[in-house]
Each structure stands twice: as C-alpha cells, then as structure tokens.
Design a protein around this motif. Structure first.
Motif, PDB file in Angstrom:
ATOM      1  N   GLN A 141       0.712  -1.166  -0.137  1.00  0.00           N
ATOM      2  CA  GLN A 141      -0.100   0.025  -0.097  1.00  0.00           C
ATOM      3  C   GLN A 141       0.929   1.180  -0.039  1.00  0.00           C
ATOM      4  N   TRP A 142       1.373   1.652  -1.268  1.00  0.00           N
ATOM      5  CA  TRP A 142       2.513   2.518  -1.497  1.00  0.00           C
ATOM      6  C   TRP A 142       2.177   3.874  -0.568  1.00  0.00           C
ATOM      7  N   SER A 179      13.999   2.349   4.700  1.00  0.00           N
ATOM      8  CA  SER A 179      14.985   2.144   3.157  1.00  0.00           C
ATOM      9  C   SER A 179      14.317   1.233   2.615  1.00  0.00           C
ATOM     10  N   ALA A 180      14.138   0.044   3.120  1.00  0.00           N
ATOM     11  CA  ALA A 180      13.637  -1.285   2.579  1.00  0.00           C
ATOM     12  C   ALA A 180      12.241  -0.812   1.609  1.00  0.00           C
ATOM     13  N   PHE A 181      11.448  -0.167   2.583  1.00  0.00           N
ATOM     14  CA  PHE A 181      10.135   0.008   1.841  1.00  0.00           C
ATOM     15  C   PHE A 181      10.232   0.816   0.529  1.00  0.00           C
ATOM     16  N   ALA A 182      11.276   1.967   1.033  1.00  0.00           N
ATOM     17  CA  ALA A 182      11.326   2.825  -0.171  1.00  0.00           C
ATOM     18  C   ALA A 182      12.062   2.324  -1.451  1.00  0.00           C
ATOM     19  N   ALA A 355      -8.177   3.839  -3.359  1.00  0.00           N
ATOM     20  CA  ALA A 355      -9.091   4.807  -2.797  1.00  0.00           C
ATOM     21  C   ALA A 355      -9.546   4.019  -1.565  1.00  0.00           C
ATOM     22  N   ARG A 356      -9.828   2.622  -1.461  1.00  0.00           N
ATOM     23  CA  ARG A 356     -10.424   2.292  -0.370  1.00  0.00           C
ATOM     24  C   ARG A 356      -9.320   2.083   0.589  1.00  0.00           C
ATOM     25  N   ALA A 357      -8.176   1.873   0.281  1.00  0.00           N
ATOM     26  CA  ALA A 357      -7.165   1.895   1.369  1.00  0.00           C
ATOM     27  C   ALA A 357      -6.915   3.284   2.026  1.00  0.00           C
ATOM     28  N   ARG A 358      -7.339   4.414   1.139  1.00  0.00           N
ATOM     29  CA  ARG A 358      -7.036   5.857   1.635  1.00  0.00           C
ATOM     30  C   ARG A 358      -8.220   5.991   2.523  1.00  0.00           C
TER      31      ARG A 358
END
Length: 415
Positions: A141-142, A179-182, A355-358
């Motif tokens: 979920q970026w 950093s890993a996520f980025a 949109a749902r995640a937001r």
C-alpha cells in the motif's frame, strides 16, 4: 552603652559578638559607624537576609523546583551561615539546612526515579515505532504506508532520547525498515513505468495499423466489411495492450479513434451513394436504439457492456441511414454509451483498492485521534481542568463528525 539581644551584642567599644550553640560568644566584627544599637540592628538585618535565603530555598524544594543546583546552594548557605557575621539564631538555621538537605536528597532520588521511568517508557515507545515500521517494510500500500512511515518519524522525534548506543541501534533498525520500503516502492513504480512504456509501444503500432487501414482504397462494397472487421480486431488488441501513461494514452486513443471514425465516415458516404435502403436501415437502427435504451439504468454492468458491444457491432453492420436522421440516432446511441461508460467509471472508483485503502486509513486515523482526545477528556475531568476538558470535547465533537463522513465514504466501497 552596650546593645544586646538574645543572640548577640554590640559592646560599648563597638566590638560585635554572636552567641554560639554552646552558649559562648564569637567575635564577628567591630562597629564604628554609629551607636551600638544601630550596630545591633545592622547585624540582625544580615541575619534576616540569611534566613530569607533559607526560606526561599525551602519553598523551592517543597514545590519540587529546587533544580539540580540545590546541593551547591545548600553547601554555599551552610558555609555562609557557619562563618556569618550576623546576629541571630544561626544554629537554628543550620538545623533547617540539615532538614533541607534530606528533602533535597529525596527530590534528587525522585527525579532520578522519574528519569529512569521516562527512559523505560521512551524505549518501549521507540521499540513499538520500530516494530511497526518493520511490519510495514513489505507493504504494497504505497501511498498509505508512505504516509504512515512519515507519521512514525514525527512520533519518533517526540520521544525523549535514550542513551546513545540504545538510541542508535533502534534508529538504525527504523531507518533500515524505511529504506527497504522506499527501495521496494521505487522498484515497483520503475516496473510500472516499464510496463507503461511497453504498452505505449504496442499502442503506437496499433495506431499506425489503424491509420494505414483507414487509408486503404475501396474497390467493392464488400471491402467496407473487411476493413470494419479489421478495426474490430485492432480494438480487441488495443484493449489487451495494457495502459500507457494517461496523457500518452489519451493522445494515442484520439489518433486511433480518428482513424476508425474516418474509415466509417468514408464507408457511410460511399454507401449513401450505393444503397437506396436508407429508410430500412433507419428502422433497424431505431430498433437497436430501443435495445440500447433498455439497458438503462445500468444494474448489471457486465451484462450491459456485453449487450452494448453486441448492439454496437450490429449497428455498424446495418449501414447508413438518411442524413437528416444520422445525428439523432447516433447521438442517442452515444448517450447510452456514455451512461454505460459512466457506470463503468463509477464501479471502478467504487472498487479502486487504493481509494479504499485511503478511506480505511482515514477511518483508522480518525478513530485513533478520537480515542486520544477521549482519554485527554477523561484526564482533564479527573484533574478538574475545565479549559482542557472543553478543548477536548470540541476536538471530540469535530472528529466524530469527520469519522461519520469517513465511515460513510468507506461504506461506498462495500455496498
């Protein structure tokens, strides 16, 4: 004449004495600036000054505002009182200092204990922050995860520092998770860009084929049907080609649609000259319009799209209609097409996972904020702090209203 009090005296010759704890006397000066009575008053004033300093220190310690310099202040006062050139109960002041030293030690111990407790709580909070960051490192979920990680950085800044080693170790874990996520997010969007570039190349080829197909010379009426089938094949390939960047996609679609529309316009113009059955074609297209309008309002999007595609295919096969009716019937069909497209867009928006995640993230954040202010309200009421309680109630009221709106928006994704 000699001037004296219970705690000292000024002799007639100006010699000043203070009574000691053992009942004796200690010479502390010589007064020559006035009468012995004036000298006695002067040295009593000095004692009052020392007592004022002791009173002030006591008030500071009892209000827990003595500070880290209390020990130094006590030592300084003890030296000043022990060797004081003042007349008063110096022994009583020294006894008060003994009590104040005990109180200062209690305050130091309490501060030390509070600091130790604060460090334990800070370590626990930072450990929770790091653990959450590590759990988010593999998230897909970026947007919401990126926002949460930024919020965790702000939470980290609000927590007191630990000792250097412990703080650095936790920060390194936190930074590694971020950093890993980025890196994963960067790789994801790089891959997405590559896919869009590939789709762009495929669609540019399709546009070229469409423009070439639209420019083919027509020898026989049957050629129109073959080319129309070619455009349908191109459309099928277009849909499977993937999505390019939005602005590129729109420009390519305009060219593709222009080639397709140009072909059908030429076909219709030629058929207008060759075929006299315009009225019959109009009747058939009006029947198709009836079928298309029956699809509205759209209740089954998949079925409506499938039926509309069939209607569109049959529509193209019918051929031209009288010119004075062309814009009317085609406009009515476009109205149906737009309605189905709008329904498709609405369905896409309703099921859009980002949109749902937001929406879910917004609900969670508001729920957490509401819990925080409810806790602050309870604490303020318990402390009898009316102002803070009013502020918390106002914040709770606003967030409840926002939460209702956010929950309503989220419900749209589950209906």
């Amino acid at each position: 004449m000699e001037a004296k009090s219970a705690w000292g005296r000024v002799a007639a010759d100006g010699t000043v004495y203070v009574r000691t704890a053992d009942g004796g006397e200690r010479e502390i000066g010589n007064w020559a600036a006035g009468s012995p009575a004036e000298g006695l008053a002067f040295y009593q004033t000095r004692f009052d000054g020392l007592r004022t300093k002791v009173d002030l220190l006591e008030r500071r310690l009892r209000s827990d505002q003595g500070g880290k310099d209390a020990a130094a202040t006590l030592a300084e006062l003890r030296g000043a009182i022990t060797d004081a050139h003042a007349i008063g109960d110096l022994a009583a002041l020294l006894k008060r200092l003994d009590s104040l030293e005990q109180l200062a030690e209690q305050r130091r111990a309490a501060r030390k204990e509070a600091r130790a407790k604060e460090l334990v709580e800070a370590a626990e909070r930072k450990e929770r922050i790091v653990a959450e960051a590590e759990s988010l490192a593999e998230s897909g979920q970026w947007k919401s995860t990126g926002e949460r990680l930024r919020a965790l950085v702000e939470e980290w800044k609000a927590v007191p520092r630990l000792d250097r080693k412990a703080d650095d170790e936790l920060w390194n874990r936190f930074a590694t998770a971020r950093s890993a996520f980025a890196k994963r997010r960067k790789a994801h969007f790089a891959e997405l860009d590559a896919e869009r570039d590939a789709a762009r190349g495929r669609k540019e080829e399709l546009v070229g084929e469409a423009e070439e197909l639209a420019g083919q010379p027509i020898g026989q009426p049957t050629d129109w049907a073959e080319i129309a089938q070619g455009f349908r094949d191109l459309m099928a390939r277009w849909k499977k080609a993937g999505h390019a960047q939005r602005d590129v996609e729109d420009k390519l679609w305009v060219r593709f649609k222009a080639a397709q529309d140009g072909f059908f316009a030429a076909r219709n113009a030629d058929l207008d000259k060759r075929d006299a059955g315009f009225k019959e074609n109009l009747t058939r297209k009006e029947e198709l319009l009836g079928e298309a309008k029956a699809l509205l309002p759209v209740t089954d999007l998949k079925a409506a799209k499938s039926a509309l595609r069939t209607i569109q295919e049959r529509w193209e096969e019918v051929g031209p209609v009288p010119r004075d009716a062309k814009s009317r019937v085609e406009g009515q069909l476009r109205d149906v097409e737009r309605a189905v497209a709008d329904a498709e867009q609405a369905e896409w928006q309703r099921t859009n996972p980002e949109a749902r995640a937001r929406a879910e993230a917004t609900v969670r954040q508001l729920e957490a904020s509401l819990e925080k202010f409810e806790a602050e309200l309870t604490k303020a009421k318990a402390a009898g702090n009316a102002r803070k309680a009013a502020d918390a109630e106002a914040a709770i009221s606003a967030r409840r209203e926002w939460l209702e709106q956010a929950q309503s928006a989220l419900a749209e994704f589950t209906r």
